[in-house]
Design a protein around this motif. Structure first.
Motif, PDB file in Angstrom:
ATOM      1  N   LEU A  67       0.668  -1.429  -0.084  1.00 58.00           N
ATOM      2  CA  LEU A  67       0.161  -0.015   0.060  1.00 58.00           C
ATOM      3  C   LEU A  67       0.837   1.676  -0.326  1.00 58.00           C
ATOM      4  CD1 LEU A  67      -2.807  -1.110   2.606  1.00 58.00           C
ATOM      5  CD2 LEU A  67      -2.760  -1.021   0.158  1.00 58.00           C
ATOM      6  N   LEU A 119      -0.340  -3.573  -8.103  1.00 56.15           N
ATOM      7  CA  LEU A 119      -2.121  -4.156  -8.124  1.00 56.15           C
ATOM      8  C   LEU A 119      -1.610  -5.731  -8.660  1.00 56.15           C
ATOM      9  CD1 LEU A 119      -3.557  -1.751  -9.557  1.00 56.15           C
ATOM     10  CD2 LEU A 119      -3.628  -1.505  -7.712  1.00 56.15           C
ATOM     11  N   MET A 122      -0.376  -6.883  -4.633  1.00 54.59           N
ATOM     12  CA  MET A 122      -1.327  -6.797  -3.768  1.00 54.59           C
ATOM     13  C   MET A 122      -2.280  -7.854  -3.919  1.00 54.59           C
ATOM     14  SD  MET A 122      -1.648  -3.140  -3.442  1.00 54.59           S
ATOM     15  CE  MET A 122      -3.255  -3.000  -2.885  1.00 54.59           C
ATOM     16  N   HIS A 245     -12.349  -3.510  -5.345  1.00 55.21           N
ATOM     17  CA  HIS A 245     -10.815  -3.887  -5.384  1.00 55.21           C
ATOM     18  C   HIS A 245     -11.081  -4.173  -7.381  1.00 55.21           C
ATOM     19  CE1 HIS A 245      -9.070  -5.328  -1.939  1.00 55.21           C
ATOM     20  NE2 HIS A 245      -9.529  -4.080  -1.782  1.00 55.21           N
ATOM     21  N   ASN A 289      -7.899   4.915  -5.282  1.00 54.77           N
ATOM     22  CA  ASN A 289      -7.023   3.691  -4.274  1.00 54.77           C
ATOM     23  C   ASN A 289      -7.227   3.707  -2.823  1.00 54.77           C
ATOM     24  OD1 ASN A 289      -6.947   2.206  -6.609  1.00 54.77           O
ATOM     25  ND2 ASN A 289      -4.290   3.622  -7.568  1.00 54.77           N
ATOM     26  N   TYR A 293      -8.390   0.257  -0.964  1.00 51.30           N
ATOM     27  CA  TYR A 293      -7.471  -0.228  -0.359  1.00 51.30           C
ATOM     28  C   TYR A 293      -6.613  -0.060   0.620  1.00 51.30           C
ATOM     29  CZ  TYR A 293      -7.104  -1.889  -5.721  1.00 51.30           C
ATOM     30  OH  TYR A 293      -6.884  -2.627  -6.721  1.00 51.30           O
ATOM     31  N   SER A 294      -6.495   1.241   0.518  1.00 53.56           N
ATOM     32  CA  SER A 294      -6.355   1.778   2.451  1.00 53.56           C
ATOM     33  C   SER A 294      -7.103   1.508   3.660  1.00 53.56           C
ATOM     34  CB  SER A 294      -5.113   2.693   1.797  1.00 53.56           C
ATOM     35  OG  SER A 294      -4.352   2.323   1.249  1.00 53.56           O
ATOM     36  N   THR A 297      -9.485  -0.684   4.941  1.00 57.19           N
ATOM     37  CA  THR A 297      -8.259  -1.620   6.096  1.00 57.19           C
ATOM     38  C   THR A 297      -8.288  -1.450   7.238  1.00 57.19           C
ATOM     39  OG1 THR A 297      -6.530  -1.514   3.688  1.00 57.19           O
ATOM     40  CG2 THR A 297      -5.834  -3.143   6.214  1.00 57.19           C
TER      41      THR A 297
END
Length: 315
Positions: A67, A119, A122, A245, A289, A293-294, A297
């Motif tokens: 990330l 990507l 990940m 995603h 993103n 993605y972050s 989380t």
């Protein structure tokens, strides 16, 4: 007869001229606001991710390193194009130096390759974390993550160094007006007064291989993840995560593929639509993103809230 200011002699000191978005030159304020807003959102979002990962020692799993890599790549990607775009839209400063043009070209296209590689990394990380949790730490240790990061950078260099060299060595003896908002390699190569088809063939072949392989491995990884999580509960959370995603990846890959093939094969897609697609596939994912993605989380979200509220308490 007065000479055309857009016709430049063939000299390494002669700058290129960026049009912006062809056919939409009469809307510089609106376009500038659009891209400036996206740039600010991208900088803030990715900056927060990097700050949180850097300050919280508990965020040292392989996924957090990936990330962080993604955030750095996103910042470099948008910074390489948006400030110059804004100078074209708002300051009417359309010239870009010869060397600066090829530096921008290298940065833009190398970061797109690196982003695709991250990507994929990940997706593989999630595959091992979900499908082989007992072996996860042993397989994806610090050394392996560093090697993956190095491989991503080396692949981008191996692709972009030859391509940038091929385009830079073409003779430019006529117009230097680039019908684009940044030094996109195909838009620049088409200005050459020599055969640019080897550059085009190399670009399309290399891009197709990188994108095709990465998308195939990503699809396989997420397919195996879904197969595993469907046996467990909660299923909805897994579908939601994979769905988010996948949507962001499609927003990144599809416009990029359409842009590359439309320019290569002289399609009927209007030029302004091709340029906007090329701009959005660089800027839109960098905005999304950090959120998808972050901030989705749990560990990063908790760390960000902890950092925010602890600072408020101390002040």
């Amino acid at each position: 007869m007065a000479s055309d200011p857009f016709i430049r002699p063939n000299s390494s000191s002669s700058p290129f001229i960026l049009v912006g978005v062809p056919s939409l030159e009469s809307f510089p304020t609106c376009l500038g606001i659009l891209f400036c807003s996206g740039y600010i959102i991208s900088l803030v979002g990715n900056g927060v991710v990097l700050l949180v990962i850097g300050m919280d020692n508990s965020l040292r799993d392989p996924m957090h390193y990936f990330l962080g890599m993604l955030a750095v790549i996103d910042v470099v990607m948008v910074t390489s194009i948006v400030p110059k775009m804004l100078s074209v839209f708002w300051l009417n400063s359309a010239e870009i130096g010869y060397t600066a043009c090829f530096v921008q070209m290298f940065l833009v296209h190398s970061t797109t390759s690196e982003e695709s590689g991250v990507l994929l990394a990940m997706a593989v990380d999630r595959y091992f974390a979900i499908c082989h949790p007992l072996r996860y730490q042993a397989i994806l240790n610090c050394q392996t993550v560093a090697e993956i990061g190095l491989a991503i950078v080396v692949r981008a260099l191996l692709f972009m160094v030859p391509l940038t060299g091929m385009v830079a060595n073409l003779p430019y003896c006529h117009s230097r007006v680039v019908p684009h908002s940044y030094c996109e390699h195909m838009a620049v190569a088409k200005l050459a007064c020599a055969d640019h088809r080897p550059c085009s063939l190399y670009s399309v072949t290399g891009s197709s291989l990188i994108v095709g392989m990465d998308m195939a491995f990503i699809a396989v990884s997420y397919g195996m993840i879904l197969k595993t999580v469907l046996r467990k509960k909660p299923r909805w959370k897994a579908f939601s995560t994979c769905g988010c995603h996948s949507c962001v990846m499609l927003l990144y890959y599809i416009p990029g593929i359409v842009s590359i093939y439309a320019q290569q094969f002289n399609s009927s897609v209007p030029m302004h639509a091709q340029v906007l697609l090329a701009d959005l596939y660089l800027i839109l994912p960098t905005m999304l993103n950090p959120i998808v993605y972050s901030m989705k989380t749990k560990q990063i979200r908790r760390a960000a809230l902890k950092m925010l509220f602890s600072r408020k308490v101390h002040t």
